[in-house]
Design an enzyme around this catalytic site. Structure first.
Site, mmCIF file in Angstrom:
data_model
loop_
_atom_site.group_PDB
_atom_site.id
_atom_site.type_symbol
_atom_site.label_atom_id
_atom_site.label_comp_id
_atom_site.label_asym_id
_atom_site.label_seq_id
_atom_site.Cartn_x
_atom_site.Cartn_y
_atom_site.Cartn_z
ATOM 1 C CB SER A 163 8.497 29.962 -6.861
ATOM 2 O OG SER A 163 8.066 29.277 -5.730
ATOM 3 C CG ASP A 194 0.600 32.250 -4.865
ATOM 4 O OD1 ASP A 194 0.549 30.968 -4.571
ATOM 5 O OD2 ASP A 194 1.673 32.639 -5.046
ATOM 6 C CG HIS A 245 3.116 29.465 -6.347
ATOM 7 N ND1 HIS A 245 3.418 30.580 -5.639
ATOM 8 C CD2 HIS A 245 4.417 28.952 -6.549
ATOM 9 C CE1 HIS A 245 4.765 30.419 -5.218
ATOM 10 N NE2 HIS A 245 5.122 29.423 -5.518
HETATM 11 C C1 MLT Z 1 8.381 26.643 -3.728
HETATM 12 O O1 MLT Z 1 7.804 25.841 -4.000
HETATM 13 O O2 MLT Z 1 9.766 26.995 -4.205
HETATM 14 C C2 MLT Z 1 8.107 27.610 -2.786
HETATM 15 O O3 MLT Z 1 7.068 27.967 -2.822
HETATM 16 C C3 MLT Z 1 8.996 28.671 -2.423
HETATM 17 C C4 MLT Z 1 10.157 28.229 -1.584
HETATM 18 O O4 MLT Z 1 10.209 27.133 -0.959
HETATM 19 O O5 MLT Z 1 11.338 28.957 -1.633
#
Ligand code: MLT
Length: 206
Positions: free
Chosen positions: A110, A160, A191
């Site tokens: 992520s 996702d 996700h």
């Molecule tokens: C996260 O939750 O970290 C996002 O989906 C990805 C990000 O903000 O880089």
């Protein structure tokens, strides 16, 4: 092994398999830390050395690798600054830990996948390959770097809610235009990671 001051809180675990040809650079997701992905690294590449920094940006107390303005909307100035800061940390770490002679493969989840992709795009000399789990397009550099033959695995989740299939396709196309060898694995998850991602990444790494 607890570590010296290289500007990032981090952990380095030496290889337990001396024949392992790689070091994994583990990059956690939002709210994670330097210990989070150590088991994932061992599952993907048993016996490999692991270098795992903690992101230095705090969002309501949650560590990240760069600032965002909203979900999926990144502070690009901060992203560029943090990408170079992380690249410099990795270069400094090579003076302290035995990284030389082994391929450095990022494993990012992520937010960690997004800074790993940014490292590929802005500092292409740093990584020998990357496993990007639920990545987005972090930025589009001009000019594109030369990523000829750099292997990249993308683990995408069919369900996702944060990263759309179009966003994944855009990242694949961007990395391919830079010359990278991109493999995409579409898993059944959302996700978050599933065992399917771990198995696919391990099989890809070989
Ligand atoms: C996260 O939750 O970290 C996002 O989906 C990805 C990000 O903000 O880089």
């Amino acid at each position: 092994m607890r570590s010296v001051d290289l500007g990032f809180e981090h952990r380095y675990l030496p290889a337990t398999d001396p024949a392992s040809p790689r070091t994994l650079l583990l990059l956690h997701g939002t709210g994670g830390g330097e210990s989070d992905l150590l088991p994932l690294g061992e599952a993907i590449a048993p016996g490999a050395a692991r270098l795992s920094p903690r992101g230095k940006v705090l969002e309501r107390g949650m560590p990240r690798f760069f600032r965002r303005i909203a979900e999926g909307v990144f502070d690009l100035d901060d992203l560029r600054f943090r990408t170079h800061e992380l690249a410099d940390f990795i270069q400094a770490a090579a003076d302290v830990y035995p990284l030389a002679g082994r391929k450095l493969i990022a494993v990012g989840l992520s937010n960690g996948a997004n800074i790993a992709a940014s490292l590929l795009l802005l500092r292409p000399e740093i990584l020998d390959g990357a496993i990007l789990l639920r990545p987005m397009v972090p930025l589009i550099p001009d000019p594109l770097p030369d990523l000829s033959n750099v292997p990249v695995f993308i683990g995408a989740g069919r369900g996702d809610p944060i990263v759309s299939p179009a966003q994944t396709a855009e990242l694949v196309e961007l990395l391919q235009r830079a010359g990278a060898q991109v493999s995409v694995h579409w898993g059944p998850g959302g996700h978050g990671l599933t065992i399917d991602d771990v198995n696919a990444a391990r099989a890809w790494l070989g």
